[in-house]
Scaffold this motif. Sequence first.
Motif, mmCIF file in Angstrom:
data_model
loop_
_atom_site.group_PDB
_atom_site.id
_atom_site.type_symbol
_atom_site.label_atom_id
_atom_site.label_comp_id
_atom_site.label_asym_id
_atom_site.label_seq_id
_atom_site.Cartn_x
_atom_site.Cartn_y
_atom_site.Cartn_z
ATOM 1 N N LEU A 37 -9.680 -94.472 9.039
ATOM 2 C CA LEU A 37 -8.318 -94.666 9.530
ATOM 3 C C LEU A 37 -8.100 -96.096 10.017
ATOM 4 C CD1 LEU A 37 -7.608 -91.358 11.438
ATOM 5 C CD2 LEU A 37 -6.461 -92.201 9.400
ATOM 6 N N THR A 38 -9.092 -96.646 10.674
ATOM 7 C CA THR A 38 -8.976 -98.026 11.146
ATOM 8 C C THR A 38 -8.855 -98.990 9.973
ATOM 9 O OG1 THR A 38 -10.289 -97.493 13.097
ATOM 10 C CG2 THR A 38 -10.100 -99.811 12.526
ATOM 11 N N ASP A 39 -9.673 -98.797 8.944
ATOM 12 C CA ASP A 39 -9.604 -99.658 7.763
ATOM 13 C C ASP A 39 -8.243 -99.527 7.071
ATOM 14 O OD1 ASP A 39 -12.159 -100.524 8.209
ATOM 15 O OD2 ASP A 39 -13.082 -99.202 6.705
ATOM 16 N N TRP A 40 -7.758 -98.279 6.951
ATOM 17 C CA TRP A 40 -6.470 -98.051 6.298
ATOM 18 C C TRP A 40 -5.351 -98.726 7.077
ATOM 19 C CZ3 TRP A 40 -2.172 -95.382 8.199
ATOM 20 C CH2 TRP A 40 -1.150 -95.207 7.281
ATOM 21 N N PHE A 41 -5.379 -98.586 8.415
ATOM 22 C CA PHE A 41 -4.332 -99.169 9.236
ATOM 23 C C PHE A 41 -4.387 -100.693 9.184
ATOM 24 C CE2 PHE A 41 -2.250 -100.164 13.349
ATOM 25 C CZ PHE A 41 -1.021 -99.594 13.061
ATOM 26 N N CYS A 42 -5.574 -101.262 9.172
ATOM 27 C CA CYS A 42 -5.710 -102.722 9.064
ATOM 28 C C CYS A 42 -5.173 -103.221 7.721
ATOM 29 C CB CYS A 42 -7.162 -103.137 9.254
ATOM 30 S SG CYS A 42 -7.732 -103.019 10.955
ATOM 31 N N ASP A 43 -5.462 -102.484 6.662
ATOM 32 C CA ASP A 43 -4.922 -102.847 5.351
ATOM 33 C C ASP A 43 -3.403 -102.774 5.347
ATOM 34 O OD1 ASP A 43 -7.480 -103.226 4.405
ATOM 35 O OD2 ASP A 43 -7.594 -101.272 3.390
ATOM 36 N N LEU A 44 -2.853 -101.743 5.992
ATOM 37 C CA LEU A 44 -1.408 -101.600 6.078
ATOM 38 C C LEU A 44 -0.794 -102.770 6.839
ATOM 39 C CD1 LEU A 44 1.138 -99.847 5.641
ATOM 40 C CD2 LEU A 44 0.627 -98.796 7.851
ATOM 41 N N LEU A 45 -1.414 -103.144 7.942
ATOM 42 C CA LEU A 45 -0.916 -104.282 8.716
ATOM 43 C C LEU A 45 -0.972 -105.579 7.913
ATOM 44 C CD1 LEU A 45 -2.359 -103.659 12.283
ATOM 45 C CD2 LEU A 45 0.022 -103.627 11.594
ATOM 46 N N ASP A 46 -2.069 -105.790 7.194
ATOM 47 C CA ASP A 46 -2.205 -107.003 6.396
ATOM 48 C C ASP A 46 -1.133 -107.074 5.313
ATOM 49 O OD1 ASP A 46 -4.357 -107.870 7.875
ATOM 50 O OD2 ASP A 46 -5.859 -107.102 6.464
ATOM 51 N N SER A 47 -0.913 -105.970 4.624
ATOM 52 C CA SER A 47 0.100 -105.980 3.561
ATOM 53 C C SER A 47 1.495 -106.150 4.148
ATOM 54 C CB SER A 47 0.017 -104.715 2.710
ATOM 55 O OG SER A 47 0.374 -103.580 3.453
ATOM 56 N N SER A 48 1.741 -105.562 5.325
ATOM 57 C CA SER A 48 3.047 -105.720 5.963
ATOM 58 C C SER A 48 3.271 -107.165 6.401
ATOM 59 C CB SER A 48 3.158 -104.794 7.168
ATOM 60 O OG SER A 48 3.094 -103.457 6.758
ATOM 61 N N LYS A 49 2.216 -107.795 6.908
ATOM 62 C CA LYS A 49 2.340 -109.199 7.294
ATOM 63 C C LYS A 49 2.655 -110.062 6.079
ATOM 64 C CE LYS A 49 -0.785 -109.089 11.265
ATOM 65 N NZ LYS A 49 -2.092 -109.536 11.779
ATOM 66 N N ASP A 50 2.015 -109.772 4.947
ATOM 67 C CA ASP A 50 2.275 -110.525 3.725
ATOM 68 C C ASP A 50 3.722 -110.353 3.276
ATOM 69 O OD1 ASP A 50 -0.343 -111.377 3.687
ATOM 70 O OD2 ASP A 50 -1.004 -109.872 2.214
ATOM 71 N N LYS A 51 4.215 -109.125 3.310
ATOM 72 C CA LYS A 51 5.598 -108.863 2.912
ATOM 73 C C LYS A 51 6.572 -109.535 3.855
ATOM 74 C CE LYS A 51 4.614 -104.579 0.512
ATOM 75 N NZ LYS A 51 4.789 -103.139 0.454
ATOM 76 N N LEU A 52 6.283 -109.488 5.151
ATOM 77 C CA LEU A 52 7.145 -110.130 6.133
ATOM 78 C C LEU A 52 7.150 -111.645 5.934
ATOM 79 C CD1 LEU A 52 9.007 -109.605 8.485
ATOM 80 C CD2 LEU A 52 7.052 -109.742 10.005
ATOM 81 N N ALA A 53 6.012 -112.217 5.607
ATOM 82 C CA ALA A 53 5.936 -113.654 5.342
ATOM 83 C C ALA A 53 6.750 -114.005 4.101
ATOM 84 C CB ALA A 53 4.484 -114.081 5.169
ATOM 85 N N ASP A 54 6.709 -113.155 3.074
ATOM 86 C CA ASP A 54 7.513 -113.392 1.873
ATOM 87 C C ASP A 54 9.004 -113.366 2.197
ATOM 88 O OD1 ASP A 54 5.253 -113.636 0.319
ATOM 89 O OD2 ASP A 54 5.331 -111.564 -0.439
ATOM 90 N N VAL A 55 9.419 -112.406 3.014
ATOM 91 C CA VAL A 55 10.824 -112.314 3.404
ATOM 92 C C VAL A 55 11.222 -113.552 4.200
ATOM 93 C CG1 VAL A 55 12.456 -111.035 4.847
ATOM 94 C CG2 VAL A 55 10.919 -109.797 3.330
#
Length: 68
Positions: A37-55
């Motif tokens: 769960l920790t790995d999944w949540f960290c991956d989710l945060l990383d991908s969200s940060k990337d998307k937010l940076a793109d926006v």
Amino acid sequence: MTKETKIIAGVLAGAALGAAVVLVLSSDKSDDMKEKLTDWFCDLLDSSKDKLADVADKVKDKIAEIKA
């Protein structure tokens, strides 16, 4: 706050709440489940940060385009 930011914040809040519920209700409280769960949540945060940076980059480009 832009619409995209609100959506990303909502997704992150939902994911955090879901992970917390799973940890509380899980009958298997092993470290393996928590680690997954920790790995999944960290991956989710990383991908969200990337998307937010793109926006943010798109917004900066539009602002620069309007100023020019």
